[in-house]
Design a protein around this motif. Structure first.
Motif, PDB file in Angstrom:
ATOM      1  N   SER A 337       0.822  -1.214   0.000  1.00 46.01           N
ATOM      2  CA  SER A 337       0.000   0.000   0.000  1.00 46.01           C
ATOM      3  C   SER A 337       0.860   1.271   0.000  1.00 46.01           C
ATOM      4  N   LEU A 338       1.964   1.274   0.746  1.00 45.32           N
ATOM      5  CA  LEU A 338       2.785   2.495   0.788  1.00 45.32           C
ATOM      6  C   LEU A 338       3.448   2.750  -0.559  1.00 45.32           C
ATOM      7  N   GLN A 339       3.843   1.672  -1.246  1.00 46.32           N
ATOM      8  CA  GLN A 339       4.469   1.875  -2.557  1.00 46.32           C
ATOM      9  C   GLN A 339       3.432   2.132  -3.644  1.00 46.32           C
ATOM     10  N   TYR A 340       2.294   1.484  -3.535  1.00 48.44           N
ATOM     11  CA  TYR A 340       1.245   1.670  -4.548  1.00 48.44           C
ATOM     12  C   TYR A 340       0.866   3.161  -4.632  1.00 48.44           C
ATOM     13  N   HIS A 341       0.619   3.752  -3.462  1.00 47.99           N
ATOM     14  CA  HIS A 341       0.142   5.144  -3.464  1.00 47.99           C
ATOM     15  C   HIS A 341       1.278   6.159  -3.430  1.00 47.99           C
ATOM     16  N   GLY A 342       2.405   5.790  -2.834  1.00 51.01           N
ATOM     17  CA  GLY A 342       3.519   6.724  -2.716  1.00 51.01           C
ATOM     18  C   GLY A 342       3.409   7.580  -1.473  1.00 51.01           C
ATOM     19  N   ARG A 343       4.543   8.038  -1.026  1.00 51.01           N
ATOM     20  CA  ARG A 343       4.636   8.802   0.213  1.00 51.01           C
ATOM     21  C   ARG A 343       3.772  10.072   0.183  1.00 51.01           C
ATOM     22  N   GLY A 344       3.772  10.726  -0.990  1.00 56.78           N
ATOM     23  CA  GLY A 344       3.033  11.987  -1.110  1.00 56.78           C
ATOM     24  C   GLY A 344       1.545  11.804  -0.828  1.00 56.78           C
ATOM     25  N   ALA A 345       0.990  10.680  -1.267  1.00 60.71           N
ATOM     26  CA  ALA A 345      -0.449  10.446  -1.078  1.00 60.71           C
ATOM     27  C   ALA A 345      -0.775  10.326   0.412  1.00 60.71           C
ATOM     28  N   PHE A 346       0.093   9.651   1.156  1.00 62.58           N
ATOM     29  CA  PHE A 346      -0.167   9.507   2.597  1.00 62.58           C
ATOM     30  C   PHE A 346       0.007  10.854   3.315  1.00 62.58           C
ATOM     31  N   ARG A 347       1.042  11.594   2.893  1.00 61.62           N
ATOM     32  CA  ARG A 347       1.243  12.918   3.513  1.00 61.62           C
ATOM     33  C   ARG A 347       0.013  13.785   3.255  1.00 61.62           C
ATOM     34  N   ASP A 348      -0.490  13.752   2.020  1.00 64.09           N
ATOM     35  CA  ASP A 348      -1.650  14.591   1.681  1.00 64.09           C
ATOM     36  C   ASP A 348      -2.904  14.144   2.434  1.00 64.09           C
ATOM     37  N   ALA A 349      -3.066  12.831   2.582  1.00 70.22           N
ATOM     38  CA  ALA A 349      -4.262  12.325   3.276  1.00 70.22           C
ATOM     39  C   ALA A 349      -4.230  12.749   4.748  1.00 70.22           C
ATOM     40  N   ILE A 350      -3.046  12.697   5.351  1.00 68.00           N
ATOM     41  CA  ILE A 350      -2.939  13.118   6.757  1.00 68.00           C
ATOM     42  C   ILE A 350      -3.183  14.631   6.857  1.00 68.00           C
ATOM     43  N   ALA A 351      -2.623  15.378   5.906  1.00 65.31           N
ATOM     44  CA  ALA A 351      -2.839  16.843   5.918  1.00 65.31           C
ATOM     45  C   ALA A 351      -4.338  17.140   5.762  1.00 65.31           C
ATOM     46  N   LEU A 352      -5.032  16.352   4.945  1.00 57.51           N
ATOM     47  CA  LEU A 352      -6.473  16.572   4.757  1.00 57.51           C
ATOM     48  C   LEU A 352      -7.239  16.250   6.048  1.00 57.51           C
ATOM     49  N   ASP A 353      -6.832  15.183   6.737  1.00 52.79           N
ATOM     50  CA  ASP A 353      -7.465  14.873   8.032  1.00 52.79           C
ATOM     51  C   ASP A 353      -7.312  16.067   8.986  1.00 52.79           C
ATOM     52  N   LEU A 354      -6.105  16.635   9.007  1.00 59.10           N
ATOM     53  CA  LEU A 354      -5.859  17.783   9.896  1.00 59.10           C
ATOM     54  C   LEU A 354      -6.738  18.967   9.479  1.00 59.10           C
ATOM     55  N   GLN A 355      -6.859  19.153   8.174  1.00 58.03           N
ATOM     56  CA  GLN A 355      -7.710  20.238   7.658  1.00 58.03           C
ATOM     57  C   GLN A 355      -9.173  20.003   8.049  1.00 58.03           C
ATOM     58  N   HIS A 356      -9.607  18.750   7.982  1.00 53.30           N
ATOM     59  CA  HIS A 356     -10.988  18.432   8.373  1.00 53.30           C
ATOM     60  C   HIS A 356     -11.220  18.732   9.856  1.00 53.30           C
ATOM     61  N   ALA A 357     -10.206  18.432  10.674  1.00 52.59           N
ATOM     62  CA  ALA A 357     -10.350  18.714  12.114  1.00 52.59           C
ATOM     63  C   ALA A 357     -10.458  20.227  12.341  1.00 52.59           C
ATOM     64  N   ARG A 358      -9.655  20.987  11.600  1.00 47.49           N
ATOM     65  CA  ARG A 358      -9.719  22.456  11.775  1.00 47.49           C
ATOM     66  C   ARG A 358     -11.069  22.991  11.284  1.00 47.49           C
ATOM     67  N   LEU A 359     -11.610  22.363  10.242  1.00 53.49           N
ATOM     68  CA  LEU A 359     -12.925  22.785   9.746  1.00 53.49           C
ATOM     69  C   LEU A 359     -13.995  22.512  10.806  1.00 53.49           C
ATOM     70  N   LEU A 360     -13.945  21.329  11.407  1.00 52.76           N
ATOM     71  CA  LEU A 360     -14.954  21.011  12.430  1.00 52.76           C
ATOM     72  C   LEU A 360     -14.831  21.998  13.603  1.00 52.76           C
ATOM     73  N   GLU A 361     -13.586  22.270  13.975  1.00 52.76           N
ATOM     74  CA  GLU A 361     -13.333  23.216  15.077  1.00 52.76           C
ATOM     75  C   GLU A 361     -14.004  24.566  14.760  1.00 52.76           C
TER      76      GLU A 361
END
Ligand SMILES: Cc1ncc(COP(=O)(O)O)c(C=O)c1O
Length: 444
Positions: A337-361
């Motif tokens: 999974s890490l190679q299929y998607h690449g490091r950037g995809a995981f970094r972006d997904a985590i950044a989006l989770d953080l953005q979602h938390a700030r939106l809820l806040e």
């Protein structure tokens, strides 16, 4: 086999339509799934149960925000199947050469991702298992007990926000819960470093033996990150083992390394790829600075496992550095999974989770009926409705089945809690949390 894949595919396709809560009862699941083992085999008919099982399960959809549970990335899920097909015992190189090499590589990737490139380690069942191993290493390094048993005067320190797996580990390792010193946290739920230093000094003066500090890099309730640099300095000054529980938070260092300064000063560090790397259960990881400390804690000399290979790679055995002897091929899902998607995809997904938390806040802050109780710097957001019983409200929100949130206790008060470690969540799903809480409260 084709049918099994078709079932998986249709489950994933129907995820957006599935209710966030199963709505089933204990009576119903007992009726459906308590049955005798048949003398004659059912053959492929057993697959017919899948739909019923899925309908009585909590689906890993984009509107699941409970606890800290990653959303189950699909490539990784398929890799789990392939790992079972290979059926490797990942205990030593000789019993699973490729699998051992792959686990060592993915552990290096994880270590490097959190800024601890010089660490090694192993995969395990989850954060609880990793915390148990980290504390076992701490005890053996600083207050050896493997031969003669535990002394009753050894003390471990953690904040009042620490995960319950630390209490459990302290109990199981024979250290005793009374020897887990709870250090108060500050207004942002971070361990108070001054109070920690004072507690260690007081214990020393009373003749106790402080031996380890557990810091949290993402507390379970609010995602607070303890002051790692200050705590590491205290650990060093007092010659204590520093274990950092990063099961919830540390992998967010991929997107926000600035939040985790000091992580690299740990002696041992727990991660949980089934949380913030979206892997299927189970996928914990313990990293450590010094592999010889792991061997001191875990190696044993049973003749039946004696390794005779002399090449260092071939002589390597995970059973020398972890609790388990027989070990499954957890690393294949990460490898694929890490190679299929690449490091950037995981970094972006985590950044989006953080953005979602700030939106809820932000949504909670701008809604007069709601009160924000804790938020940031990670992805947990705690809040409550000002006008109703929040415990009853949570129950009804869950029962409506449109979003799944859980709860936390914030300074003694009941809070609704949403946690974003979900690669399926979209902005409208975040907005649905507030809409659902308000709609449910208005119907009370
Ligand atoms: C901070 C923290 N530590 C440890 C754990 C335990 O992890 P696991 O459930 O994988 O055993 C959790 C689980 O949520 C957690 O949030």
């Amino acid at each position: 086999m084709e049918k099994a894949f078709a079932l998986a595919k249709s489950f994933w396709q129907t995820l957006p339509e599935r209710r966030a809560y199963h709505g089933t009862t204990g009576e119903e699941t007992t009726r459906l799934f308590s049955r005798a083992w048949t003398e004659a085999g059912l053959g492929a008919e057993v697959l017919n149960d899948f739909g019923t099982i899925a309908d009585h399960s909590r689906p890993p959809g984009g509107r699941f925000f409970g606890y800290v549970l990653g959303s189950n990335e699909q490539v990784a899920a398929l890799a789990e199947f392939l790992a079972s097909v290979l059926h490797q015992n990942v205990t030593a190189w000789r019993s699973g050469p490729a699998a051992v090499a792959i686990e060592r590589t993915v552990v290096e990737w994880l270590a490097e991702a959190v800024g601890c490139a010089e660490f090694s380690g192993s995969l395990c069942g989850g954060g609880s298992a990793a915390n148990l191993m980290g504390l076992a290493m701490a005890r053996e390094a600083k207050a050896p007990a493997n031969e003669d048993g535990v002394r009753g005067d050894c003390v471990v320190y953690a904040s009042d926000q620490v995960h319950m797996s630390i209490d459990k580990a302290v109990a199981m390792l024979g250290i005793g819960r009374r020897n887990l010193r709870i250090v108060p946290s500050d207004d942002n739920f971070r361990m108070q470093a001054d109070a920690l230093a004072a507690a260690i000094a007081a214990d020393r003066a009373a003749g106790k033996r402080p031996f380890a500090i557990v810091a949290s890099a993402g507390t379970v309730s609010t995602g607070a990150i303890d002051p790692l640099l200050a705590i590491a300095a205290i650990a060093k000054a007092n010659d204590l083992w520093l274990h950092i529980d990063g099961a919830y938070g540390a992998l967010a260092a991929l997107a926000r390394p600035d939040l985790f300064e000091g992580l690299v000063l740990a002696d041992s560090l727990s991660l949980d790829a089934h949380k913030w790397l979206y892997q299927p259960l189970d996928c914990g990881c313990l990293l450590f600075r010094d592999a010889s400390a792991a061997r001191t804690a875990f190696s044993h000399s049973g003749d039946y496992v004696k390794v005779t290979n002399t090449d260092p790679a071939e002589a390597f055995a995970f059973f020398d550095e972890s609790i388990e002897l027989s070990r499954r091929f957890r690393a294949l899902k990460l490898w694929m999974s890490l190679q299929y998607h690449g490091r950037g995809a995981f970094r972006d997904a985590i950044a989006l989770d953080l953005q979602h938390a700030r939106l809820l806040e932000e949504l909670v802050r701008s809604e007069p009926e709601l009160e924000l109780m804790a938020a940031g710097p990670l992805s947990a957001v705690c809040f409550r409705h000002r006008g109703v019983d929040n415990e009853a409200l949570l129950k009804r929100v869950i029962e409506r089945g449109r979003v799944y949130i859980s709860n936390a206790t914030i300074r003694g008060a009941f809070a609704l809690r949403a946690c974003f470690v979900n690669n399926r969540t979209r902005e409208e799903d975040v907005r649905a949390i507030v809409a659902e809480v308000l709609a449910t409260a208005r119907r009370a």
